[in-house]
Design a protein around this motif. Structure first.
Motif, mmCIF file in Angstrom:
data_model
loop_
_atom_site.group_PDB
_atom_site.id
_atom_site.type_symbol
_atom_site.label_atom_id
_atom_site.label_comp_id
_atom_site.label_asym_id
_atom_site.label_seq_id
_atom_site.Cartn_x
_atom_site.Cartn_y
_atom_site.Cartn_z
ATOM 1 N N LEU A 111 63.033 37.756 103.775
ATOM 2 C CA LEU A 111 61.991 38.767 103.919
ATOM 3 C C LEU A 111 61.929 39.635 102.677
ATOM 4 C CD1 LEU A 111 59.978 40.488 105.678
ATOM 5 C CD2 LEU A 111 61.985 41.810 106.401
ATOM 6 N N GLY A 112 60.722 39.775 102.140
ATOM 7 C CA GLY A 112 60.505 40.681 101.018
ATOM 8 C C GLY A 112 59.459 41.709 101.389
ATOM 9 N N SER A 113 59.501 42.853 100.725
ATOM 10 C CA SER A 113 58.505 43.883 100.974
ATOM 11 C C SER A 113 58.488 44.869 99.819
ATOM 12 C CB SER A 113 58.789 44.619 102.286
ATOM 13 O OG SER A 113 57.770 45.575 102.550
ATOM 14 N N SER A 114 57.452 45.686 99.805
ATOM 15 C CA SER A 114 57.388 46.745 98.802
ATOM 16 C C SER A 114 58.477 47.776 99.049
ATOM 17 C CB SER A 114 56.000 47.392 98.816
ATOM 18 O OG SER A 114 55.611 47.712 100.143
ATOM 19 N N SER A 115 58.893 47.946 100.306
ATOM 20 C CA SER A 115 59.956 48.883 100.663
ATOM 21 C C SER A 115 60.453 48.539 102.063
ATOM 22 C CB SER A 115 59.443 50.330 100.629
ATOM 23 O OG SER A 115 58.355 50.493 101.521
ATOM 24 N N LEU A 116 61.571 49.143 102.454
ATOM 25 C CA LEU A 116 62.080 49.022 103.818
ATOM 26 C C LEU A 116 62.043 50.422 104.420
ATOM 27 C CD1 LEU A 116 63.415 47.177 105.978
ATOM 28 C CD2 LEU A 116 65.629 47.921 105.070
ATOM 29 N N ASP A 117 61.209 50.619 105.441
ATOM 30 C CA ASP A 117 60.924 51.966 105.934
ATOM 31 C C ASP A 117 61.491 52.226 107.322
ATOM 32 O OD1 ASP A 117 59.488 52.449 103.622
ATOM 33 O OD2 ASP A 117 57.571 51.869 104.502
ATOM 34 N N ASP A 118 62.046 53.409 107.481
ATOM 35 C CA ASP A 118 62.375 53.924 108.803
ATOM 36 C C ASP A 118 61.152 54.660 109.335
ATOM 37 O OD1 ASP A 118 64.989 52.953 108.526
ATOM 38 O OD2 ASP A 118 65.584 54.755 107.421
ATOM 39 N N PRO A 119 61.070 54.912 110.647
ATOM 40 C CA PRO A 119 59.861 55.511 111.223
ATOM 41 C C PRO A 119 59.426 56.819 110.565
ATOM 42 C CG PRO A 119 61.253 54.662 112.971
ATOM 43 C CD PRO A 119 62.036 54.521 111.701
ATOM 44 N N GLN A 120 60.362 57.723 110.298
ATOM 45 C CA GLN A 120 59.993 59.000 109.708
ATOM 46 C C GLN A 120 59.375 58.825 108.325
ATOM 47 O OE1 GLN A 120 62.981 58.195 110.912
ATOM 48 N NE2 GLN A 120 63.341 59.509 112.679
ATOM 49 N N THR A 121 59.938 57.898 107.543
ATOM 50 C CA THR A 121 59.403 57.630 106.210
ATOM 51 C C THR A 121 58.007 57.036 106.300
ATOM 52 O OG1 THR A 121 61.647 57.183 105.420
ATOM 53 C CG2 THR A 121 59.838 56.423 104.041
ATOM 54 N N PHE A 122 57.815 56.117 107.228
ATOM 55 C CA PHE A 122 56.506 55.472 107.372
ATOM 56 C C PHE A 122 55.445 56.485 107.794
ATOM 57 C CE2 PHE A 122 53.265 53.117 109.742
ATOM 58 C CZ PHE A 122 52.914 52.165 108.803
ATOM 59 N N ILE A 123 55.793 57.394 108.692
ATOM 60 C CA ILE A 123 54.828 58.410 109.138
ATOM 61 C C ILE A 123 54.390 59.274 107.952
ATOM 62 C CG2 ILE A 123 54.569 60.501 110.533
ATOM 63 C CD1 ILE A 123 56.379 59.134 112.633
ATOM 64 N N THR A 124 55.342 59.672 107.109
ATOM 65 C CA THR A 124 55.001 60.459 105.924
ATOM 66 C C THR A 124 54.051 59.681 105.015
ATOM 67 O OG1 THR A 124 57.138 61.587 105.985
ATOM 68 C CG2 THR A 124 55.943 61.647 103.909
ATOM 69 N N LYS A 125 54.320 58.394 104.837
ATOM 70 C CA LYS A 125 53.466 57.575 103.978
ATOM 71 C C LYS A 125 52.060 57.429 104.555
ATOM 72 C CE LYS A 125 57.196 54.888 101.875
ATOM 73 N NZ LYS A 125 57.791 53.544 101.672
ATOM 74 N N ILE A 126 51.969 57.316 105.882
ATOM 75 C CA ILE A 126 50.656 57.217 106.521
ATOM 76 C C ILE A 126 49.848 58.499 106.293
ATOM 77 C CG2 ILE A 126 49.537 57.236 108.788
ATOM 78 C CD1 ILE A 126 50.122 54.480 107.935
ATOM 79 N N LYS A 127 50.520 59.632 106.356
ATOM 80 C CA LYS A 127 49.819 60.897 106.109
ATOM 81 C C LYS A 127 49.302 60.969 104.674
ATOM 82 C CE LYS A 127 52.361 63.674 109.524
ATOM 83 N NZ LYS A 127 53.232 64.858 109.747
ATOM 84 N N MET A 128 50.048 60.409 103.759
ATOM 85 C CA MET A 128 49.680 60.469 102.343
ATOM 86 C C MET A 128 48.467 59.610 102.004
ATOM 87 S SD MET A 128 51.747 62.580 100.826
ATOM 88 C CE MET A 128 51.574 62.154 99.096
ATOM 89 N N LEU A 129 47.963 58.842 102.957
ATOM 90 C CA LEU A 129 46.796 58.000 102.692
ATOM 91 C C LEU A 129 45.519 58.814 102.546
ATOM 92 C CD1 LEU A 129 47.505 55.017 105.086
ATOM 93 C CD2 LEU A 129 47.587 54.991 102.615
#
Length: 671
Positions: A642-660
Motif C-alpha cells: 500500500l502506498g499513499s501521499s500520507s498515512l492519516d489518523d482521524p484527527q489529522t484527516f479532519i483538519t485536512k478536510i477543513k483546509m480544502l
C-alpha cells in the motif's frame, strides 16, 4: 564519469519484505559499496543527507545499522559542518540544483571538506544538473561514485510506503487547486517517488487507475476528478524512462499497480476503527508511532517519562496490532497470566517474604534478563490496552461505534441519528463531528438548503466543524462555491440524487464476536476484484492495456518475469506461502514467549508468492487499509503493498478536510 544506476545486490531477495529490501539497499548497496578492502576495518566515513533523504533513511534503518556499516558521523547538508579532510563522505541527496551547489561547495577548490566523495541520488538526475560536476576538475578528481539509487519513498511498514505529501488533499482537491503552482509539482513529485518504488524492486507494473466520471452528460469532467488519471500518466512516463535508463529493469510487465483517490471511500478515514493499532493512534494522541508513558524512576521513588516505538520490531505489537481491542485485551491478560505462572523468575519474584535458597537465587540470576525484557513488553501493552478500554467506557464509544456501523451498512438513518444526538448529550464535539461527516458522505442531499443547519444545531457543533462536514463532499466532483452562513466559502455539489452506496456486511467469526468489527474499507473489495481479474475496465482502465492472457494464469502459480530481479535465478517463481496466514496466530500454546516466535517467523513468512499488487491512494491512507493489505496478502497469496501521499489518523484527516476551503488557515481552525 557517467551517472549510472546502482547495481542490484545479491542480498536483495524476494523472500524479504518490502521494507527489508529498502533497508538492505540503503545499507548494503549504498553504504557498504563505498568501502574498500583497506577501509573495511576503520570508521572513516561521514554520511551527509538532506531533509528528504534523512527521513527516507530513518524510516528504513536504525542508527546502529548505519554505524555498523562504517559511518561514524551523520550530517545535515545545509548545516555548517566542520572540515574533515582525512575522511571520506557519502552523499545521499535529492538531485536538485540547490543540493548540487552545496555538494560543489564542499568538494571543489584547494581545501575540500572531505578527502573523497561518494554521491548517491535518491531519484533520476537530469543531465543538466550533473554537468557542473563533470566540468569541475577538482571535484571530479575527488569523486569516487556518482549513482542513482532511485529510492525516494518512505517505508512506513513492511507492506506500506508514503510519498510524504501531507498537503496533497489541499493542493489537489482544494478550491481552485488546479490554478496553484503546487498542483502540478505535487503530482509530478508524487509520480517520481512512486516510480522509484518500482525501480528499487525491479518491477514493471500494469498501471490501472480510477477513471474520471462526468456528473452529467451536459457538464465537463472536473479537473479534480481527473487527478488519478493525471498521476497514472505521470507514473507511466517515469516508468517508461526507467525501462531505457536502468540496467536490468524489466521490459515486460511483472506486477499490478492500482491508483485511486480518497473519493473511493470517504468514510474509512473518520470512522472509529476498533483494532489495537487504530485505537492507539486514534485515542492516545501519539506522535507518529511514538508512545510516551510513565515508568518507575531508577531510584525507585519517583517516575520518569519514557518513549517507546510501537513498531514491527516489538513482537507483542506485531501479533496484536490488527486484532480487535477486545481480543487484544483478552490475549494480553492470558499472556501475562501464563507468563507469571510458567516463568521461574516471575514465580520466585512473586513469592514475597521468606528467605531464598542458593538454588533459587541462581535461577533468578539465570532468568532475570529474559524475565525483565518480557515483563516490560507485556506490561507496556497491558497498560496501553487498559488505558484504551477506560477511554472507550468514558467516551461511550461502543454506542458511537454501533451507530457509525449501522449507518454504513444501512441499518440506521436519519431517525436513529436524531435520537442519538438527543439522548447522548455528553458525546464529545469530535465524535459528533465524525458521525455527521459519515452521514454527509452517505446522504449528501441531507445537507442542502437549511437541512444542514438543523443537523448542526441538533449536534451542537460549531461553524468551524461544519466546514469539515460540507467539505466531505469535495471528494466527489465540485461544481460551484458559495458563501456559508459563517462567512466561509463552502463547496456545493450539483449531482444526480442517488441512493447511498451501502456496503454489504461480511460474515466471519470476528464480525460475529465483535459488533464493531463489521466495517471494512472499500479497498478490500477493490483488491480482491483486481486479484481475480474482475475489476471493471471501464471504471479502472489500464495505461498499458494488458493482453487477455494476463489474468488467465491462476493466481496460485503466476510467473515472475525473470528480468524483474536480476539477482534471482531465471527459474524463480513467487510461489505460495506455506501454512497460510499463521503469522498472527501462533500454533503453540501461549507461554508468554509466543509473541517472540511471531517476530522470528514474520520475515520468513514472505516467501515467494504470486505477482505483487501495489495500490496507491491519493489524499491519505488509513490504518484500516494498511490492515487490509496484510490480511489479503495471506488470503490471496500475493504480496500487496500500500502506498499513499500520507498515512492519516482521524484527527489529522479532519483538519485536512477543513483546509480544502479557501481563505481558511490553520490559525482559523479549532483542532
Amino acid at each position: 564519469m557517467s551517472v549510472s544506476d546502482s547495481d542490484s545486490s545479491s542480498h536483495v531477495g524476494d523472500s524479504k519484505s518490502f521494507r527489508q529490501i529498502t533497508r538492505d539497499r540503503l545499507l548494503y548497496e549504498m553504504l557498504r559499496s563505498t568501502k574498500t578492502k583497506e577501509s573495511k576495518s576503520t570508521w572513516k566515513q561521514v554520511l551527509i543527507m538532506d531533509k528528504v533523504t534523512v527521513k527516507i533513511m530513518s524510516y528504513a534503518c536504525k542508527m546502529a545499522d548505519i554505524t555498523e556499516e562504517g559511518v561514524s558521523l551523520v550530517e545535515d547538508l545545509y548545516k555548517r559542518r566542520q572540515p574533515l579532510p582525512s575522511m571520506d563522505a557519502i552523499y545521499f541527496i535529492q538531485p536538485t540544483k540547490e543540493n548540487i551547489v552545496m555538494f560543489m561547495s564542499d568538494m571543489s577548490g584547494r581545501s575540500p571538506l572531505y578527502k573523497k566523495a561518494f554521491v548517491f541520488f535518491s531519484s533520476s538526475a537530469p543531465r543538466e544538473l550533473v554537468a557542473p560536476i563533470r566540468r569541475d576538475a577538482s571535484v571530479m578528481g575527488r569523486l569516487c561514485a556518482l549513482s542513482e539509487m532511485n529510492l525516494e519513498y518512505f517505508a512506513i511498514d513492511s507492506q506500506g510506503f508514503v510519498t510524504d505529501h501531507e498537503r496533497a488533499l489541499e493542493e489537489l482537491f482544494g478550491e481552485n487547486a488546479e490554478m496553484s503552482q503546487n498542483y502540478n509539482a505535487c503530482i509530478n513529485t508524487m509520480a517520481t517517488r512512486i516510480a522509484t518504488v518500482f525501480a528499487s524492486l525491479r518491477e514493471f507494473p500494469y498501471v490501472r487507475y480510477r477513471a474520471a466520471k462526468t456528473i452529467d452528460v451536459s457538464t465537463l469532467t472536473t479537473l479534480r476528478d481527473l487527478i488519478p488519471t493525471k498521476l497514472a500518466a505521470a507514473v507511466w512516463n517515469c516508468l517508461s524512462k526507467h525501462k531505457s535508463s536502468i540496467a536490468d529493469f524489466p521490459q515486460t510487465e511483472t506486477c499490478e499497480l492500482l491508483i485511486v483517490d480518497r473519493s473511493i471511500d470517504q468514510i474509512a478515514p473518520i470512522i472509529h476503527e476498533w483494532t489495537y493499532d487504530a485505537m492507539c493512534h486514534d485515542l492516545l494522541l501519539m506522535d507518529g508511532n511514538k508512545y510516551v508513558h510513565e515508568v518507575p524512576g531508577k531510584n525507585g521513588s519517583s517516575t520518569e517519562r519514557k518513549e517507546v516505538l510501537l513498531e514491527e520490531h516489538d513482537p507483542v505489537w506485531l501479533e496484536l496490532r490488527h486484532a480487535h481491542i477486545g481480543e487484544a485485551s483478552e490475549k494480553l491478560h492470558d499472556k501475562m497470566t501464563n507468563f507469571m505462572s510458567k516463568n521461574k523468575a516471575a514465580q520466585i519474584h512473586g513469592r514475597g517474604g521468606g528467605e531464598l535458597s542458593t538454588r533459587d537465587l541462581q535461577k533468578i540470576v539465570q532468568a532475570l534478563p529474559q524475565y525483565s525484557d518480557q515483563i516490560d513488553k507485556l506490561s507496556l501493552h497491558v497498560e496501553i490496552a487498559g488505558k484504551i478500554n477506560n477511554m472507550i467506557r468514558e467516551q461511550g464509544l461502543r454506542d458511537i461505534g454501533d451507530l457509525e456501523q449501522d449507518l454504513v451498512f444501512g441499518k440506521a438513518g436519519t431517525t436513529e441519528l436524531i435520537n442519538f444526538f438527543r439522548i447522548h448529550h455528553n458525546t464529545s464535539r469530535e465524535n459528533k463531528l465524525r458521525i455527521l461527516m459519515i452521514y454527509a458522505a452517505l446522504y449528501p442531499e441531507k445537507f442542502e438548503s437549511d437541512k444542514g443547519n438543523k443537523l448542526k444545531q441538533l449536534a451542537g457543533i460549531s461553524d468551524d466543524d461544519m466546514i469539515a462536514v460540507n467539505n466531505m463532499r469535495c471528494l466527489m466532483a465540485a461544481q460551484d462555491t458559495k458563501k456559508s452562513s459563517s462567512g466561509f466559502k463552502k463547496l456545493t455539489f450539483e449531482m444526480h440524487k442517488k441512493k447511498p452506496t451501502i456496503r454489504e456486511e461480511k460474515e466471519g467469526e470476528e464480525q460475529k464476536k465483535w459488533t464493531q468489527f463489521r466495517f471494512y474499507p472499500i479497498m478490500e473489495d477493490l483488491l480482491e476484484k483486481l486479484s481475480k481479474g474482475d475489476l471493471p475496465r471501464e471504471e479502472y482502465p489500464c495505461m498499458n492495456d494488458p493482453s487477455p492472457s494476463f489474468h488467465s494464469t491462476p493466481v496460485s502459480t503466476p510467473q515472475r518475469n525473470t528480468n524483474s530481479a536480476p539477482h534471482v535465478p531465471a527459474v524463480s517463481v513467487r510461489s505460495r506461502r506455506t501454512g497460510g496466514g499463521t503469522w498472527a496466530r501462533p500454533r503453540n500454546s501461549d507461554d508468554g514467549y509466543s509473541s517472540d516466535s511471531v517476530l522470528r517467523h514474520a520475515s520468513s513468512d514472505f516467501r515467494k508468492m504470486g505477482q505483487r499488487i501495489f495500490v496507491f491512494i491519493i489524499g491519505g491512507a488509513t490504518r484500516s487499509e494498511l490492515r487490509v493489505v496484510h490480511k489479503l496478502s495471506s488470503k490471496l497469496q500475493r504480496e500487496i503493498i500500500l502506498g499513499s501521499s500520507s498515512l492519516d489518523d482521524p484527527q489529522t484527516f479532519i483538519t485536512k478536510i477543513k483546509m480544502l476551503s479557501q481563505d481558511i488557515s490553520l490559525d482559523d481552525l479549532q483542532i
